[in-house]
Each structure stands twice: as structure tokens, then as C-alpha cells.
Enzyme design. Structure first.
Site, short mmCIF file in Angstrom:
data_model
loop_
_atom_site.label_atom_id
_atom_site.label_comp_id
_atom_site.label_asym_id
_atom_site.label_seq_id
_atom_site.Cartn_x
_atom_site.Cartn_y
_atom_site.Cartn_z
N GLY A 6 16.71 7.34 -47.29
CA GLY A 6 16.16 6.84 -46.02
C GLY A 6 15.29 7.96 -45.31
O GLY A 6 15.10 9.12 -45.92
N GLY A 55 15.09 10.89 -43.49
CA GLY A 55 15.85 11.74 -43.05
C GLY A 55 15.39 12.44 -41.81
O GLY A 55 15.90 13.45 -41.12
N ARG A 56 13.99 12.64 -42.00
CA ARG A 56 13.04 13.37 -40.95
C ARG A 56 11.89 12.92 -40.60
O ARG A 56 11.09 13.47 -40.24
CB ARG A 56 12.97 14.82 -41.38
CG ARG A 56 12.37 14.73 -42.72
CD ARG A 56 11.71 16.25 -43.11
NE ARG A 56 11.52 16.52 -44.31
CZ ARG A 56 10.94 17.51 -44.93
NH1 ARG A 56 10.82 18.56 -43.96
NH2 ARG A 56 10.67 17.73 -46.01
N LYS A 111 6.69 13.13 -38.98
CA LYS A 111 7.31 13.84 -40.16
C LYS A 111 7.84 14.92 -39.54
O LYS A 111 7.14 15.95 -39.13
CB LYS A 111 6.44 13.88 -41.49
CG LYS A 111 7.29 14.58 -42.58
CD LYS A 111 6.87 14.30 -43.97
CE LYS A 111 7.70 14.85 -45.08
NZ LYS A 111 6.87 14.66 -46.30
N ASP A 126 18.70 18.96 -41.38
CA ASP A 126 18.17 18.98 -39.83
C ASP A 126 17.11 18.05 -39.19
O ASP A 126 17.04 17.92 -38.29
CB ASP A 126 17.75 20.48 -39.60
CG ASP A 126 16.67 20.84 -40.26
OD1 ASP A 126 15.90 20.20 -41.02
OD2 ASP A 126 16.32 22.03 -40.36
N ARG A 129 8.67 1.74 -49.68
CA ARG A 129 8.54 2.49 -51.06
C ARG A 129 9.39 1.75 -52.07
O ARG A 129 10.06 0.54 -51.67
CB ARG A 129 9.57 3.86 -50.73
CG ARG A 129 9.00 4.71 -49.56
CD ARG A 129 10.09 5.47 -49.02
NE ARG A 129 9.35 6.11 -47.68
CZ ARG A 129 8.97 7.39 -48.03
NH1 ARG A 129 9.14 8.15 -49.05
NH2 ARG A 129 8.37 7.96 -46.62
N ASP A 162 11.83 6.86 -54.72
CA ASP A 162 11.83 6.94 -53.09
C ASP A 162 10.48 7.48 -52.74
O ASP A 162 10.16 7.36 -51.40
CB ASP A 162 12.84 7.67 -52.26
CG ASP A 162 13.16 9.10 -52.92
OD1 ASP A 162 13.31 9.23 -54.09
OD2 ASP A 162 12.95 9.94 -52.12
N ASN A 163 9.64 8.18 -53.43
CA ASN A 163 8.47 8.65 -53.29
C ASN A 163 7.27 8.15 -53.74
O ASN A 163 6.28 8.36 -53.87
CB ASN A 163 8.38 10.35 -53.68
CG ASN A 163 9.31 11.12 -52.92
OD1 ASN A 163 9.68 10.59 -51.69
ND2 ASN A 163 9.62 12.34 -53.43
N ASP A 207 4.38 11.71 -49.62
CA ASP A 207 5.26 12.65 -49.67
C ASP A 207 4.86 13.83 -50.33
O ASP A 207 5.14 13.92 -51.37
CB ASP A 207 6.85 12.01 -50.16
CG ASP A 207 7.57 11.39 -49.02
OD1 ASP A 207 7.00 11.00 -47.90
OD2 ASP A 207 8.38 10.89 -49.12
#
Ligand code: AMP
Ligand code: MG
Length: 521
Positions: free
Chosen positions: A100, A102-103, A123, A135, A200, A274-275, A284
């Protein structure tokens, strides 16, 4: 600054009912609503006027405070519905479950005056339910790389997501760049990316892996209706035939993307499922790299150094492998293997065919003859026989005099002297090539012009990225903007920027950031 939004993805697809920003598994949902975090002191480093134009924004709009605040995540504009997308993926060949955004946070789908939708995504905009243990942030180093490479690829004619803006956040972000226990603070940054959508392969895989077939069907139907007009025109939505036709198109788009990577010497570096964009766009930008010396075994990604799964010469096979995974994910909607297998077969046939056409065009040949295969294979052997700069070599071929001294004069070699064997091999190939050219109808001048539209002069060499980053981290963003300018016309001679076409300098051969990159970003 005025942007209209029409958020089809949010409106039509299942949402995560939980709106708390806590890290978790999210079931049966395409996305989770989540706001970007506020940043300390956002500053605009650069914007792409061509990307802005797609939103009908002019240069003065991009200089406005609202632009800065909106695309650093500090202000939610009217019509935006920020959300993070749910997807899974195979990482380095293994199923990794839920990943997913994440950032990354999608702000919404801008609808421009030409009635085209552009999904805007930040992003490095802070944590989401998909952040796992990380993070949610991005550093300037990786953001410069993503921003410039997206726009460079676009101008090179390679299918890609776009980048609207690069903004430093004023926050410091802790990173262990080489995963060796030496973490340091780095300046934070946010890139605003643009694409028709950020769906994706992994967006379909996650539903299939959880046997959430209803949601899988919804996402497939949504994707076809909004992005695959030819499929929608020829097949009823919701039928197995439509899903097969959709899969066939995704395979074709993916083939074309990898062919273009081969043409310009681009190595993605992390071709996890995922990319892989469902639109066949390069997506990505992480530890990617550009071939300096032609080496099919090269990968820039240190995380992949031992297996070299994602090396240059392997990208077509990996793309095919990824399409297999997508086929597996779509299978429950089709329940027949034959049409999927035949699409995968076709991937290989198409790739071989397009690869030959692409190689021919790099050599200035208008069509492919039966025997050209030998010419191409011998060329690959030649390029790997001694360290030869790929970009400079092809550019040097558009030249009346083709000989060893002319190649030396064009600075295509990394080694300063060559063996007798190599010189014989080179002579053989040059005479094969010149025989072949004698059967072509273009004049020299016409052929050189044709070749120079396919063989770029300027690519985003790894050492250039590192130089721009070093300066940017010290607060000087001029090189970022200069490179953006140069990459607008990558096929043109730009005498004032000749130095950006230089082959990799010796100091960059083994330097971190130039020849070695990690996934840390
Ligand atoms: P990538 O290797 O960049 O494709 O990332 C793989 C997964 O890790 C994706 O789900 C990303 O959203 C997530 N990810 C990467 N970096 C971070 C980060 N700093 N914070 C949160 N998630 C991240
Ligand atoms: Mg990714």
C-alpha cells in the site's frame, strides 16, 4: 490557482471504513482516507511547466503560495479527497502481502479544461495506514531523483508517471542510506506526481490473495471503464472476455514500456509487482540507473547485488513474470487458463518483434530484414567486449566516418587502449553495418536525423543525479533546474550543456549514488 477535481476512484470504489491513521491490515477496500502531515517550512525547489500545463496552470500559478502549500501537503484544496491506496505485491520474487501507499497520498483527480483526468499524488507526505514500520517521509536525495527522472523520461518519449513539483519540507528525516548502521539526518522533501491513475498490478493481487473477488471485479471494471476505452467498446463490462482483453492490453503496454527502457539504457532497479503500473508507465523511481558502459548484467540496486534479478538485460523476463502474477490475480474472474496463457505467449512474440524494430531504428534502418538479427547480436557482443558508453556510442554512429579513430574521437570508450581482437571484431561489425546500410534508401543526412531522434544525446546519468543532489543538499538548486532544462530536448545538440553529455567520470565509477543505490529513500 484553480483546479477542479472529479474523484472517480474515491467515489466509485470501496473505502476503508476505518478513518483512523493507524497502521493495520485493510481488508476489502481500495483505499483509506488520510490527510498529509503539515511540514515545517516548505520551499519550492522546482516545478515542471509542462506537467503544470496539463492542469492548465501557468508559471505564475506555480509561484503562488497556494501552490506551495497544496503540493507540500499543508493545505487541502476544495475538491481534494486525500487517500492512500491499498495494494500488495511480489517483492524480489516473493509474495509480500499488503504493502500500500506507505508514504504516498493521492490528493484527488484533477479534471482539466480538455476534460482529462490527472491523479495528483504527494510522495513523502507522512504516515498512512500502510506505513508499516516506516515514517511515511521522503528525503531530498530520492525526491530529486524521482522528480528529474520522471520528466526526463517523458521528454525522451518513454511512458512514465509525471512530476509536477519538488518541494523541500524544512523537516529533517533520519535515514540509514546504506543499511550499515550509520543513520543520519537528511533534508525532507515532497514530490507531487501525476498519472492517469496509480493503480498497480499489486492493486489486483491484494484482493485475489484474500479471495475478495467482488472487490477484485469492481476494481477491474472501474479500470476498464475509465482507462481502457478499446476494451470497453468491444466487450461488455463484467464479462470474462473483457477481463482477458484488458489483460492483453496491459501486456502490450508493458512490452512497449520495457522496449523503451532498452532503447535509452534505463534500469528500473525494483520491478516488484507493486511497482508495475497498470497503464504501462514507468513508476516508483527508486534505485534506478542508466547504463554508462553497456552491460546487460548491471543493476544499480545494492539490495539486489547478489542475485541481480532486476539487471538491465533481465527486464523483459521480469516484466513477463510480473504479467504472470497479474494473470494469476485476474484468473478468478476468468476461470480459464488458455486465454491468459496465450496472452503471455504473445508477450514474448511481441517483445522479440518490437525489440528488433527498436534496434533497427537505433541503427537508422527503416525496416528489419531477416539477417538483421545477426547484426544486432554482434553489436551486443561488441558493446560488451570493452567498456563502451551506450549513449555516446549510438550517437556517434550517426557519422559519415565510422572507424575506430572516429569512435575514440567521440569519446565512447572507458578504456584507453584496445586489443587486436577487439579491433578486428569492431572492423567486422562496421563492415557488416555498412553493407546493410547500402540496402537502405535514406541519404546519410536523412538517416542521421532519423537516428538522432531515437538515440538521445542527454540521459539522466547517475553521476549527474549525484552532483545535482550534493548541490541541492547544500541549498543550491541551480543544477536541478538546469538538468530539467537540458532534459526538455534530450535529442538535440545543446552546445552550452555539452558537459552534461560527458561519459561517466572516473571518480563516479564506484561511488555511492552513482553506481550503487539502496532502496533507502
Ligand atoms: P518501494 O520499494 O519504494 O516500492 O516501497 C515498497 C513499499 O514500502 C511501499 O508500500 C511503500 O509505500 C513503502 N515505503 C517505502 N518507504 C517508506 C517510508 N519511508 N515510509 C512508509 N512506507 C514506505
Ligand atoms: Mg513502490
Amino acid at each position: 490557482m484553480n483546479i477542479s477535481f472529479d474523484n472517480r476512484f474515491v467515489r466509485e470504489l470501496p473505502a476503508d471504513p476505518d478513518t483512523s491513521n493507524t497502521r493495520r491490515q485493510v481488508y476489502g477496500s481500495c483505499y483509506s482516507l488520510v490527510d498529509p502531515i503539515k511540514t515545517a517550512d516548505p520551499k519550492l525547489v522546482s516545478f515542471s511547466k509542462e506537467a503544470a500545463d496539463l492542469l492548465n496552470l501557468n508559471e505564475s500559478d506555480c509561484g503562488e503560495e497556494t501552490f506551495l502549500r497544496a503540493f507540500s501537503g499543508n493545505k487541502i484544496l476544495a475538491g481534494m479527497q486525500p487517500h492512500a491506496m491499498c495494494y500488495g505485491g511480489h517483492q524480489f520474487g516473493n509474495w509480500a502481502g499488503q504493502l500500500g501507499d506507505g508514504r504516498a497520498i493521492v490528493l484527488g483527480e484533477a479534471l482539466n479544461k480538455q476534460q482529462r483526468h490527472w491523479t495528483l499524488q504527494l510522495k513523502g507526505a507522512g504516515p498512512t495506514p500502510y506505513s508499516r514500520t516506516a515514517d511515511g517521509l521522503a528525503v531530498l536525495r530520492s525526491s530529486v531523483r524521482e522528480y528529474l527522472c520522471s520528466e526526463a523520461m517523458y521528454h525522451l518519449g518513454v511512458p512514465t508517471t509525471r512530476a509536477l513539483s519538488l518541494i523541500t519540507t524544512g523537516d529533517q528525516v533520519m535515514r540509514d542510506m546504506l543499511y550499515d548502521g550509520n543513520a543520519e539526518y537528511e533534508p525532507g522533501a515532497v514530490v507531487c506526481r501525476m498519472a492517469p491513475s496509480f493503480i498497480r498490478f499489486g492493486s489486483f493481487q491484494i484482493f485475489s490473495s484474500r479471495q475478495e473477488y467482488e472487490e477484485l471485479g469492481q476494481l477491474v471494471d472501474f479500470t476498464i471503464s475509465n482507462y481502457f476505452p478499446n476494451v470497453a467498446k468491444n466487450h461488455s463490462i463484467g464479462t470474462p472476455e473483457s477481463v482477458v482483453a484488458f489483460f492483453e492490453e496491459v501486456c502490450s503496454l508493458t512490452v512497449k514500456m520495457v522496449i523503451e527502457w532498452s532503447r535509452v539504457g534505463f534500469v528500473h532497479g525494483v520491478m516488484n509487482t507493486d511497482n508495475m503500473s497498470i497503464h504501462g508507465l514507468t513508476i516508483d523511481y527508486g534505485p534506478y540507473g542508466w547504463l554508462d558502459n553497456y552491460d546487460p548484467d548491471w543493476t544499480p540496486n545494492t539490495t539486489d547485488a547478489s542475485h541481480r534479478r532486476y539487471r538491465f538485460g533481465q527486464q523483459a523476463n521480469i516484466a513477463l513474470w510480473n504479467c504472470y502474477q497479474l494473470a494469476n490475480a485476474l484468473y478468478p474472474l476468468i476461470e480459464a487458463t488458455e486465454p491468459l496463457e496465450s496472452a503471455l505467449q504473445n508477450f514474448q512474440t511481441q517483445f522479440a518483434k518490437h525489440w528488433q524494430t527498436m534496434m533497427a531504428s537505433k541503427l537508422g534502418l527503416e525496416s528489419v530484414e531477416e539477417t538483421d538479427k545477426v547484426l544486432f547480436e554482434k553489436l551486443e557482443q561488441l558493446l560488451t567486449a570493452t567498456e563502451t558508453d551506450m549513449t555516446r556510442f549510438f550517437r556517434a554512429l550517426a557519422n559519415e566516418e565510422l572507424s575506430y579513430p572516429s569512435l575514440v574521437a567521440n569519446d565512447v570508450y572507458y578504456e584507453s587502449s584496445h586489443s587486436e581482437d577487439y579491433l578486428i571484431q569492431l572492423d567486422e561489425w562496421l563492415s557488416l553495418y555498412s553493407d546493410r546500410l547500402s540496402r537502405e534508401s535514406l541519404s546519410d543526412g536523412e538517416r542521421f536525423a532519423f537516428m538522432n531522434k531515437r538515440n538521445p544525446k542527454y540521459v539522466f546519468r547517475n553521476y549527474l543525479a549525484q552532483q545535482a543532489i550534493d548541490l541541492s543538499e547544500a541549498g543550491d538548486h541551480t543544477m536541478v533546474n538546469q538538468l530539467l532544462e537540458v532534459f526538455r530536448n534530450p535529442y538535440d545538440e545543446q552546445p552550452e550543456f555539452e558537459h552534461f553529455a560527458a561519459k561517466r567520470p572516473d571518480w563516479a565509477r564506484t561511488k555511492v549514488g552513482c553506481s550503487m543505490l539502496s532502496c533507502s529513500s
